[in-house]
Write an enzyme that holds these catalytic residues in place. Structure first.
Site, PDB file in Angstrom:
ATOM      1  N   LYS A   1      39.461  28.373  78.180  1.00  0.00           N
ATOM      2  CA  LYS A   1      39.849  26.954  78.109  1.00  0.00           C
ATOM      3  C   LYS A   1      40.547  26.450  79.375  1.00  0.00           C
ATOM      4  O   LYS A   1      40.339  25.309  79.779  1.00  0.00           O
ATOM      5  CB  LYS A   1      40.740  26.700  76.886  1.00  0.00           C
TER       6      LYS A   1
ATOM      7  N   ASP B   1      41.528  19.550  70.531  1.00  0.00           N
ATOM      8  CA  ASP B   1      42.363  20.351  69.624  1.00  0.00           C
ATOM      9  C   ASP B   1      43.487  19.521  68.997  1.00  0.00           C
ATOM     10  O   ASP B   1      43.795  19.660  67.805  1.00  0.00           O
ATOM     11  CB  ASP B   1      42.958  21.557  70.360  1.00  0.00           C
TER      12      ASP B   1
END
Ligand code: ATR
Length: 283
Positions: free
Chosen positions: A71, A108
């Protein structure tokens, strides 16, 4: 599943990736919405990541999700990252533009908030302080989402205090860092408690926390979803607190990417939850 030569392509890059539930999740939506598309697992070693990302448009991919451990690398690998991804310091969703440019965002925090809205419609972010346990990657997305939702005070506690201090300094906003040992006392007057640590996950240690100072009206959420009902959620539920489990964060964070790649807005339904749950149970 039946696809044609015109199928729209996306996938999830991780290392390892075999445990990822994203192919099941997106596959469910592709199937129920009748879309000519495929979403595949892409096992990509860290040393190959930048090369594979750059190849996505050349292989006709519309984009991809990015999971552990890529990420942070994804933030550097895209041509353009939005402000949200830059604040969080990580990209979990890559969208290939018409011109082949790679755009990165992070969903997220969106998934975290949508899960709370879905599971606890009565929770009002500006109404009081939030206590966040943990200062890892997941905590960053959660804290940014809470700041943007108007939470007036975020009490951040992490086993390694220095990591929490660094995160607070980087993110800015109404974050107050306290010692891990003070976590029980800092529940006093809180409107939300979130566990973003790995404690309570199957195979990891137990999250030790005395909830007696937490108002019974406070919402309790664990981003751990294996097991679905963690000891923290069970203890909170037993004393009368509203609780939301962590599975919905996984389901909701997938929505924006799916819509961008496949052109239809998917929904998080009871059927989808049941399907993912059956996989968690070892199916
Ligand atoms: P993620 O990116 O998924 O959040 P991570 O970066 O490994 O994962 O962070 C894990 C979190 O769990 C951290 O906040 C970690 O605390 P440290 O920063 O002190 O490592 C926390 N954690 C892990 N094991 C823990 C334990 N035994 N007790 C308390 N916190 C723990």
């Amino acid at each position: 599943m039946s696809i044609t030569g015109k199928a729209k392509l996306a996938g999830v890059m991780g290392w390892p990736v075999a445990h990822s539930l994203s192919p099941v999740l997106h596959g469910h939506w592709l199937e129920t919405l009748g879309i000519d598309g495929a979403y595949v697992p892409l096992p990509v070693a860290p040393e190959d990541f930048a090369q594979v990302v750059a190849a996505l448009p050349k292989m006709g991919f519309r984009g991809a999700n990015v999971t552990v451990p890529h990420k942070e690398a994804a933030l550097a690998a895209v041509d353009e990252a939005d402000a949200l991804a830059r604040r969080i310091g990580a990209v979990n969703t890559i969208i290939v533009g018409e011109d082949g440019r790679l755009f990165g965002t992070n969903t997220d925090g969106f998934g975290f908030l949508e899960n709370l809205k879905d599971g606890a419609p009565g929770w009002n972010p500006p109404a009081g302080p939030a206590v966040v346990l943990g200062a890892g990657g997941a905590a960053r997305a959660v804290i940014v989402a809470l700041i943007d939702a108007g939470v007036p005070e975020i009490r951040l506690l992490n086993r390694t205090r220095e990591r929490a201090e660094r995160l607070a300094a980087e993110l800015g906003g109404p974050i107050a860092v306290d010692d891990w040992d003070d976590r029980a006392a800092r529940l006093n007057g809180a409107n939300l408690l979130v566990n973003t640590t790995t404690q309570g996950m199957t195979g990891k240690g137990v999250l030790e926390i005395d909830l007696s100072a937490l108002p019974v009206t406070a919402l309790v959420n664990d981003i751990v979803y294996v097991p679905l009902e963690t000891d923290l959620l069970a203890a909170a539920r037993a004393r009368g607190n509203p609780v939301v489990d962590g599975l919905g964060m996984l389901l909701h964070q997938a929505r924006p990417g799916f819509e961008a790649w496949f052109g239809q807005a998917p929904q998080v339904t009871g059927d989808l939850r049941a399907r993912i749950l059956s996989r968690l149970d070892g199916g």
